[in-house]
Design a protein around this motif. Structure first.
Motif, PDB file in Angstrom:
ATOM      1  N   GLU A   1       1.215  -3.815 -11.243  1.00 46.89           N
ATOM      2  CA  GLU A   1       0.727  -5.074 -10.681  1.00 46.89           C
ATOM      3  C   GLU A   1      -0.766  -4.970 -10.354  1.00 46.89           C
ATOM      4  O   GLU A   1      -1.527  -5.919 -10.573  1.00 46.89           O
ATOM      5  CB  GLU A   1       1.511  -5.391  -9.409  1.00 46.89           C
ATOM      6  CG  GLU A   1       1.085  -6.699  -8.731  1.00 46.89           C
ATOM      7  CD  GLU A   1       1.766  -6.915  -7.401  1.00 46.89           C
ATOM      8  OE1 GLU A   1       1.474  -7.919  -6.739  1.00 46.89           O
ATOM      9  OE2 GLU A   1       2.593  -6.062  -7.007  1.00 46.89           O
ATOM     10  N   LEU A   2      -1.191  -3.820  -9.868  1.00 46.29           N
ATOM     11  CA  LEU A   2      -2.602  -3.595  -9.574  1.00 46.29           C
ATOM     12  C   LEU A   2      -3.445  -3.663 -10.843  1.00 46.29           C
ATOM     13  O   LEU A   2      -4.576  -4.159 -10.842  1.00 46.29           O
ATOM     14  CB  LEU A   2      -2.763  -2.219  -8.898  1.00 46.29           C
ATOM     15  CG  LEU A   2      -4.160  -1.842  -8.417  1.00 46.29           C
ATOM     16  CD1 LEU A   2      -4.594  -2.720  -7.253  1.00 46.29           C
ATOM     17  CD2 LEU A   2      -4.202  -0.374  -8.001  1.00 46.29           C
ATOM     18  N   ALA A   3      -2.876  -3.170 -11.950  1.00 48.38           N
ATOM     19  CA  ALA A   3      -3.620  -3.145 -13.214  1.00 48.38           C
ATOM     20  C   ALA A   3      -3.515  -4.462 -13.978  1.00 48.38           C
ATOM     21  O   ALA A   3      -4.234  -4.652 -14.974  1.00 48.38           O
ATOM     22  CB  ALA A   3      -3.088  -2.014 -14.097  1.00 48.38           C
ATOM     23  N   GLY A   4      -2.645  -5.366 -13.503  1.00 53.01           N
ATOM     24  CA  GLY A   4      -2.389  -6.601 -14.247  1.00 53.01           C
ATOM     25  C   GLY A   4      -3.619  -7.397 -14.625  1.00 53.01           C
ATOM     26  O   GLY A   4      -3.821  -7.714 -15.812  1.00 53.01           O
ATOM     27  N   PRO A   5      -4.515  -7.749 -13.684  1.00 51.24           N
ATOM     28  CA  PRO A   5      -5.655  -8.604 -14.019  1.00 51.24           C
ATOM     29  C   PRO A   5      -6.831  -7.852 -14.660  1.00 51.24           C
ATOM     30  O   PRO A   5      -7.858  -8.462 -14.945  1.00 51.24           O
ATOM     31  CB  PRO A   5      -6.076  -9.159 -12.650  1.00 51.24           C
ATOM     32  CG  PRO A   5      -5.651  -8.125 -11.669  1.00 51.24           C
ATOM     33  CD  PRO A   5      -4.424  -7.493 -12.228  1.00 51.24           C
ATOM     34  N   ILE A   6      -6.705  -6.550 -14.869  1.00 52.05           N
ATOM     35  CA  ILE A   6      -7.824  -5.749 -15.401  1.00 52.05           C
ATOM     36  C   ILE A   6      -7.796  -5.786 -16.922  1.00 52.05           C
ATOM     37  O   ILE A   6      -6.756  -5.577 -17.552  1.00 52.05           O
ATOM     38  CB  ILE A   6      -7.751  -4.296 -14.909  1.00 52.05           C
ATOM     39  CG1 ILE A   6      -7.628  -4.258 -13.382  1.00 52.05           C
ATOM     40  CG2 ILE A   6      -8.960  -3.511 -15.368  1.00 52.05           C
ATOM     41  CD1 ILE A   6      -8.731  -4.986 -12.662  1.00 52.05           C
ATOM     42  N   ALA A   7      -8.968  -6.047 -17.519  1.00 52.54           N
ATOM     43  CA  ALA A   7      -9.082  -6.058 -18.980  1.00 52.54           C
ATOM     44  C   ALA A   7     -10.459  -5.542 -19.381  1.00 52.54           C
ATOM     45  O   ALA A   7     -11.462  -5.839 -18.731  1.00 52.54           O
ATOM     46  CB  ALA A   7      -8.869  -7.467 -19.526  1.00 52.54           C
ATOM     47  N   VAL A   8     -10.490  -4.742 -20.433  1.00 56.04           N
ATOM     48  CA  VAL A   8     -11.748  -4.231 -20.980  1.00 56.04           C
ATOM     49  C   VAL A   8     -11.899  -4.822 -22.379  1.00 56.04           C
ATOM     50  O   VAL A   8     -11.036  -4.626 -23.240  1.00 56.04           O
ATOM     51  CB  VAL A   8     -11.757  -2.699 -21.036  1.00 56.04           C
ATOM     52  CG1 VAL A   8     -13.034  -2.207 -21.701  1.00 56.04           C
ATOM     53  CG2 VAL A   8     -11.621  -2.107 -19.636  1.00 56.04           C
ATOM     54  N   ASN A   9     -12.998  -5.575 -22.597  1.00 54.23           N
ATOM     55  CA  ASN A   9     -13.233  -6.204 -23.898  1.00 54.23           C
ATOM     56  C   ASN A   9     -13.312  -5.135 -24.978  1.00 54.23           C
ATOM     57  O   ASN A   9     -14.161  -4.246 -24.938  1.00 54.23           O
ATOM     58  CB  ASN A   9     -14.529  -7.017 -23.857  1.00 54.23           C
ATOM     59  CG  ASN A   9     -14.715  -7.827 -25.114  1.00 54.23           C
ATOM     60  OD1 ASN A   9     -15.143  -7.304 -26.134  1.00 54.23           O
ATOM     61  ND2 ASN A   9     -14.405  -9.112 -25.029  1.00 54.23           N
ATOM     62  N   LYS A  10     -12.382  -5.218 -25.939  1.00 58.71           N
ATOM     63  CA  LYS A  10     -12.311  -4.175 -26.965  1.00 58.71           C
ATOM     64  C   LYS A  10     -13.567  -4.135 -27.833  1.00 58.71           C
ATOM     65  O   LYS A  10     -14.058  -3.055 -28.189  1.00 58.71           O
ATOM     66  CB  LYS A  10     -11.078  -4.402 -27.841  1.00 58.71           C
ATOM     67  CG  LYS A  10     -10.794  -3.261 -28.813  1.00 58.71           C
ATOM     68  CD  LYS A  10      -9.500  -3.501 -29.557  1.00 58.71           C
ATOM     69  CE  LYS A  10      -9.175  -2.320 -30.458  1.00 58.71           C
ATOM     70  NZ  LYS A  10     -10.233  -1.994 -31.400  1.00 58.71           N
ATOM     71  N   SER A  11     -14.098  -5.299 -28.174  1.00 63.08           N
ATOM     72  CA  SER A  11     -15.300  -5.323 -29.031  1.00 63.08           C
ATOM     73  C   SER A  11     -16.481  -4.673 -28.317  1.00 63.08           C
ATOM     74  O   SER A  11     -17.293  -3.981 -28.938  1.00 63.08           O
ATOM     75  CB  SER A  11     -15.635  -6.763 -29.423  1.00 63.08           C
ATOM     76  OG  SER A  11     -15.922  -7.537 -28.260  1.00 63.08           O
ATOM     77  N   LEU A  12     -16.569  -4.871 -26.984  1.00 58.39           N
ATOM     78  CA  LEU A  12     -17.651  -4.256 -26.225  1.00 58.39           C
ATOM     79  C   LEU A  12     -17.488  -2.738 -26.192  1.00 58.39           C
ATOM     80  O   LEU A  12     -18.461  -1.993 -26.404  1.00 58.39           O
ATOM     81  CB  LEU A  12     -17.654  -4.810 -24.797  1.00 58.39           C
ATOM     82  CG  LEU A  12     -18.670  -4.210 -23.839  1.00 58.39           C
ATOM     83  CD1 LEU A  12     -20.081  -4.449 -24.339  1.00 58.39           C
ATOM     84  CD2 LEU A  12     -18.483  -4.770 -22.432  1.00 58.39           C
TER      85      LEU A  12
ATOM     86  N   LEU B   1       0.832  -1.214   0.000  1.00 58.42           N
ATOM     87  CA  LEU B   1       0.000   0.000   0.000  1.00 58.42           C
ATOM     88  C   LEU B   1       0.862   1.257   0.000  1.00 58.42           C
ATOM     89  O   LEU B   1       0.563   2.236  -0.709  1.00 58.42           O
ATOM     90  CB  LEU B   1      -0.935  -0.004   1.213  1.00 58.42           C
ATOM     91  CG  LEU B   1      -1.994  -1.103   1.256  1.00 58.42           C
ATOM     92  CD1 LEU B   1      -2.763  -1.043   2.571  1.00 58.42           C
ATOM     93  CD2 LEU B   1      -2.954  -0.982   0.081  1.00 58.42           C
ATOM     94  N   LEU B   2       1.936   1.247   0.784  1.00 54.13           N
ATOM     95  CA  LEU B   2       2.812   2.420   0.852  1.00 54.13           C
ATOM     96  C   LEU B   2       3.539   2.635  -0.469  1.00 54.13           C
ATOM     97  O   LEU B   2       3.705   3.780  -0.919  1.00 54.13           O
ATOM     98  CB  LEU B   2       3.828   2.247   1.986  1.00 54.13           C
ATOM     99  CG  LEU B   2       3.264   2.211   3.412  1.00 54.13           C
ATOM    100  CD1 LEU B   2       4.389   1.984   4.411  1.00 54.13           C
ATOM    101  CD2 LEU B   2       2.525   3.497   3.749  1.00 54.13           C
ATOM    102  N   ARG B   3       3.972   1.557  -1.095  1.00 52.86           N
ATOM    103  CA  ARG B   3       4.708   1.695  -2.361  1.00 52.86           C
ATOM    104  C   ARG B   3       3.782   2.163  -3.482  1.00 52.86           C
ATOM    105  O   ARG B   3       4.189   2.937  -4.359  1.00 52.86           O
ATOM    106  CB  ARG B   3       5.394   0.382  -2.727  1.00 52.86           C
ATOM    107  CG  ARG B   3       6.523   0.022  -1.769  1.00 52.86           C
ATOM    108  CD  ARG B   3       7.300  -1.189  -2.207  1.00 52.86           C
ATOM    109  NE  ARG B   3       8.302  -1.569  -1.226  1.00 52.86           N
ATOM    110  CZ  ARG B   3       9.510  -0.994  -1.116  1.00 52.86           C
ATOM    111  NH1 ARG B   3       9.838  -0.034  -1.957  1.00 52.86           N
ATOM    112  NH2 ARG B   3      10.367  -1.391  -0.196  1.00 52.86           N
ATOM    113  N   GLN B   4       2.533   1.687  -3.474  1.00 56.08           N
ATOM    114  CA  GLN B   4       1.567   2.188  -4.465  1.00 56.08           C
ATOM    115  C   GLN B   4       1.390   3.696  -4.330  1.00 56.08           C
ATOM    116  O   GLN B   4       1.395   4.433  -5.326  1.00 56.08           O
ATOM    117  CB  GLN B   4       0.216   1.479  -4.274  1.00 56.08           C
ATOM    118  CG  GLN B   4       0.193   0.027  -4.714  1.00 56.08           C
ATOM    119  CD  GLN B   4      -1.122  -0.639  -4.354  1.00 56.08           C
ATOM    120  OE1 GLN B   4      -1.956  -0.076  -3.638  1.00 56.08           O
ATOM    121  NE2 GLN B   4      -1.320  -1.865  -4.832  1.00 56.08           N
TER     122      GLN B   4
END
Length: 806
Positions: A123-134, A48-51
């Motif tokens: 690392e926080l953004a790693g698992p986030i994905a937005v479907n481009k077609s959507l 948390l501190l490093r973020q």
């Protein structure tokens, strides 16, 4: 474990939450502010501190990070879960903007992967994905004003073209009717077509409403104007209305299909929105850290408090607005000194110091950067107990002292080696003798538990107990004993005085009352308080002296460096000059010797013919005057004149003093006689000369001639060269008797005059000034001495005399 439940409000962390909420862009981040919790998980705290530290850099230096459209679309996504439900255009517009912001955040962080910056945010953004077609589907349907685009479907495009065409025809016909009505005076010139109930109508004066056949939709508030739809445009308005119904049905169909397209991606969208909320929250923490000038200290898994220049966060923010600065706090608690007992006068800053320690520790274990030096070290505690303020309660029938004892019971039960406890005004609220005894017993128990803590107190027995007990250490809030003003500085290692009598005296309490109070208190306690006060004053004085000494030492080091550099340069220049002079003197001496040897050889070869001898001697003297004197001789004595010497008629034997006939300068001593030749030493030269060419002279003539020759260039050049190599312009005569010192001064000045030194330095010391006066009076007898003065105060002052030569 936290105690009590009101810990956050007592420390002021609830105000920190408010500052964070104000720094959030949307309700997304504010929701996370409400979820902040105290934790002892070191890995989580570190992350948390490093973020936050990484986001501090973004806020400071990265201007292209998205900072708008952090929209909470979670309610919209909840509606999507219902089958057959279609989101509105406004809701799709919110989703479009939020997804665009999420994509920009992800794009920003992915670009930083090459230079490996912001690893914890990536690392926080790693698992986030937005479907481009959507995202593309929403972009195709919803425009940048939040409306469905004409191109969303061919049917919609056709309907809207027909609506535009019908509206144009309708307006054309109504413009004609409006123009005719104006010509007839039924309508004022400033009125135009308007819409009522979704239909185009004409505003017309009420008295003329029957002159145009049609339907009245509305009237003005005064009733003087009515809004009339002419009968001849009924069909056109109806047609437009029907087309608008078709348009709405087509839009609903498009939005329903788009909603169905979103439904399979709800989980990814929720994660993406959660990521957006975290970004908003971390940004708020970074902005607060910049306001507080907060940093990430070194973390330690073991309990430890090693802080430098820590500042109370809320006090820092308040003082910042007023243009003032907070007095920083430096404190260390470790295994050897786990519990700090702070004493000192009221309003001296004890409670602020206590709250500073509690609030900063709580902030860190909630994942917030803290205001202190970045080389400070902070440990992690499992329990945080505080007893600050008055907890008396009518409902629970608790007095102030009862509430303190209730807290102490919890402390003693729950304290362990990973506990940090903070107690303000320990043992107060009851009879001082009893309260002090109970407080000491509780403190002894807390010390045995291995807990860490800070305690504020006025009790002398606790100060004495801390001084004698391992694991405890005294501390004091510094106080200006002379002016009776608090300094708000914590000093660890000694107890502090309450300055009760001094403060009472400053306020103006009668002296008699104070004196009687001292008598009642007893001499031992009065002496103890007096000793603490005197120690505080002495410490301040010595602190100022140390500061002054430190400044002087730095100045001395700088001057020493300058002096060393100057001396090195002068020594190098002196060596160079000496070497040059030595080479010139050596060359001249060699040439002079060669001339003398040549002269003697010519005299021998010419068998001492008088005229030839005189010519050779004159040539040698001309060489002496022309070559040697300007280069070597440093003296203001006139050149010696040729003298006639009286001869001695006695026989020449070994040891006799002689001169070569016709040469006044060639005077020497016979070393030995071999036949008709004599070995004669003339100055530094030895030569064999015929006896008939020698004349015997008296010892007085030899001595006078030798003294004169000593002043001549050849032999003086050799002496000067040696003296130049060994001479120093600094003479130290400290500790010598007057007569001995004067003799050394005479030799010193003579050598300096001979070598041409413009300035001399005589070290005689200060003492009673007797030696200095003797030396200076003696030097006034030298006509070559211009003036005398003391050396600079930093280099000896009156203990050194500087002699300036004319």
């Amino acid at each position: 474990m936290l105690y009590p439940t009101t810990l956050e409000s007592k420390l002021g962390f609830d105000t920190i939450r408010e500052y964070l909420k104000e720094s959030c862009i949307s309700s997304l981040g504010q929701d996370y502010v409400g979820k902040i919790r105290f934790t002892d998980n070191v890995q989580l705290i570190d992350k948390l501190l490093r973020q936050t530290t990484e986001f501090k850099q973004i806020v400071q230096y990265e201007t292209d990070f998205p900072s708008s459209n952090y929209i909470d679309i979670r309610p919209h996504l909840s509606r999507v879960r219902v089958e057959g439900m279609a989101l509105t255009e406004a809701e799709f517009f919110d989703i479009k903007l939020a997804l665009r912001t999420i994509q920009e955040c992800l794009r920003f962080l992915s670009k930083r992967e090459e230079d490996n910056t912001f690893p914890f945010l990536r690392e926080l953004a790693g698992p986030i994905a937005v479907n481009k077609s959507l995202a593309d589907a929403i972009e195709r349907v919803i425009d940048d004003r939040g409306n469905v685009k004409d191109s969303a479907s061919p049917e919609l495009a056709s309907i809207r073209r027909r609506i535009i065409s019908e509206q144009a025809n309708l307006r054309k016909r109504l413009d004609g009717i409006l123009r005719q009505a104006r010509q007839n005076g039924w309508i004022p010139d400033d009125l135009n077509l308007t819409i009522r109930g979704g239909r185009l109508v004409i505003p017309i004066a009420a008295e003329h409403k029957r002159k145009i056949k049609g339907f009245v939709h509305d009237e003005s508030q005064t009733g003087q104007t009515v809004f009339l739809e002419p009968a001849e445009v009924f069909d056109s308005n109806n047609e437009i209305r029907e087309l608008e119904y078709e348009e709405r049905r087509e839009i609903y169909r498009i939005l329903l299909a788009l909603t169905d397209q979103i439904r399979p991606h709800l989980e990814d969208l929720r994660k993406a929105v959660n990521f957006l909320a975290q970004i908003d929250f971390i940004r708020a923490k970074a902005k607060l850290a910049l306001q507080l000038d907060a940093v990430m200290p070194k973390l330690s898994e073991r309990p430890l408090v090693d802080w430098t220049t820590a500042r109370h966060p809320l006090l820092h923010l308040s003082f910042q607005k007023q243009g003032k600065t907070v007095v920083p706090l430096s404190v260390r608690l470790d295994e050897k000194s786990r519990i700090l007992i702070i004493s000192g006068p009221n309003a001296g800053g004890k409670s602020v110091a206590l709250k500073t320690i509690g609030l900063i520790q709580y902030m860190l274990q909630c994942g917030l950067l803290v205001p202190m030096a970045d080389y400070s070290e902070m440990g992690i505690f499992q329990n945080l107990f505080i007893d600050i303020g008055d907890e008396q309660s009518l409902e629970n029938d608790l007095s102030t002292y009862s509430s303190h004892l209730t807290a102490m019971k919890q402390f003693v039960i729950g304290a362990n080696k990973r506990t940090l406890f903070l107690i303000d005004e320990f043992g107060t609220g009851t009879e001082p003798g009893l309260g002090g005894a109970i407080a000491e017993s509780i403190l002894e128990d807390l010390n045995k538990s291995g807990a860490y803590g800070v305690i504020n107190t006025h009790y002398t027995n606790l100060k004495v107990f801390a001084d004698k007990t391992a694991g405890l250490i005294n501390g004091a809030m510094r106080f200006d004993g002379e002016h009776l003003e608090p300094l708000y500085q914590l000093e660890i290692g000694r107890p502090g005085s309450s300055f009760a009598f001094e403060i009472a005296q400053k306020i103006g309490l009668p002296k008699g009352i104070i004196d009687r109070a001292k008598e009642k208190l007893g001499s031992q306690q009065v002496n103890f308080e007096k000793l603490l006060k005197e120690l505080d004053i002495e410490r301040r004085v010595f602190s100022e002296k140390n500061l002054e000494i430190g400044i002087n030492q730095r100045k001395l080091a700088q001057q020493l460096a300058e002096y060393t550099a100057l001396k090195t340069r002068l020594d190098n220049e002196q060596k160079k000059l000496l070497n040059d002079a030595k080479q010139k003197a050596k060359a001249l001496v060699q040439e002079a010797n060669q001339r003398i040897e040549s002269t003697i050889r010519e005299i021998k070869e010419n068998k001492a013919e008088r005229e030839t001898t005189r010519q050779v001697r004159q040539e040698l003297e001309r060489f002496d005057k022309k070559e040697l004197m300007p280069e070597v001789l440093v003296s203001d004595k006139p050149a010696p004149v040729e003298e006639e010497f009286e001869t001695d008629n006695g026989a020449i034997t070994a040891g006799s003093y002689v001169r070569i006939s016709g040469q006044s300068a060639a005077i020497g001593q016979v070393l030995s006689i071999r036949g008709k030749d004599a070995e004669v030493r003339i100055g530094d030269l030895k030569s064999n000369v015929k006896l008939n060419r020698l004349e015997k002279v008296s010892r007085k003539v030899f001595k006078d001639a030798t003294d004169v020759r000593d002043d001549r260039p050849r032999s003086q050049g050799v002496d000067m060269n040696e003296k130049m190599q060994n001479f120093s312009f600094n003479l130290d005569i400290r500790g010598k008797r007057g007569e001995e010192a004067l003799g050394e001064v005479d030799r010193f000045v003579d050598d300096a005059l001979m070598l041409g030194y413009p300035e001399l330095r005589i070290v005689h010391g200060k003492g009673d000034g007797i030696l200095r006066t003797l030396i200076r009076n003696h030097l006034r007898g030298y006509k070559q001495v211009g003036r005398m003065e003391d050396e600079h105060a930093d280099r000896g002052g009156a203990g050194v005399t500087i002699v300036k030569m004319k």
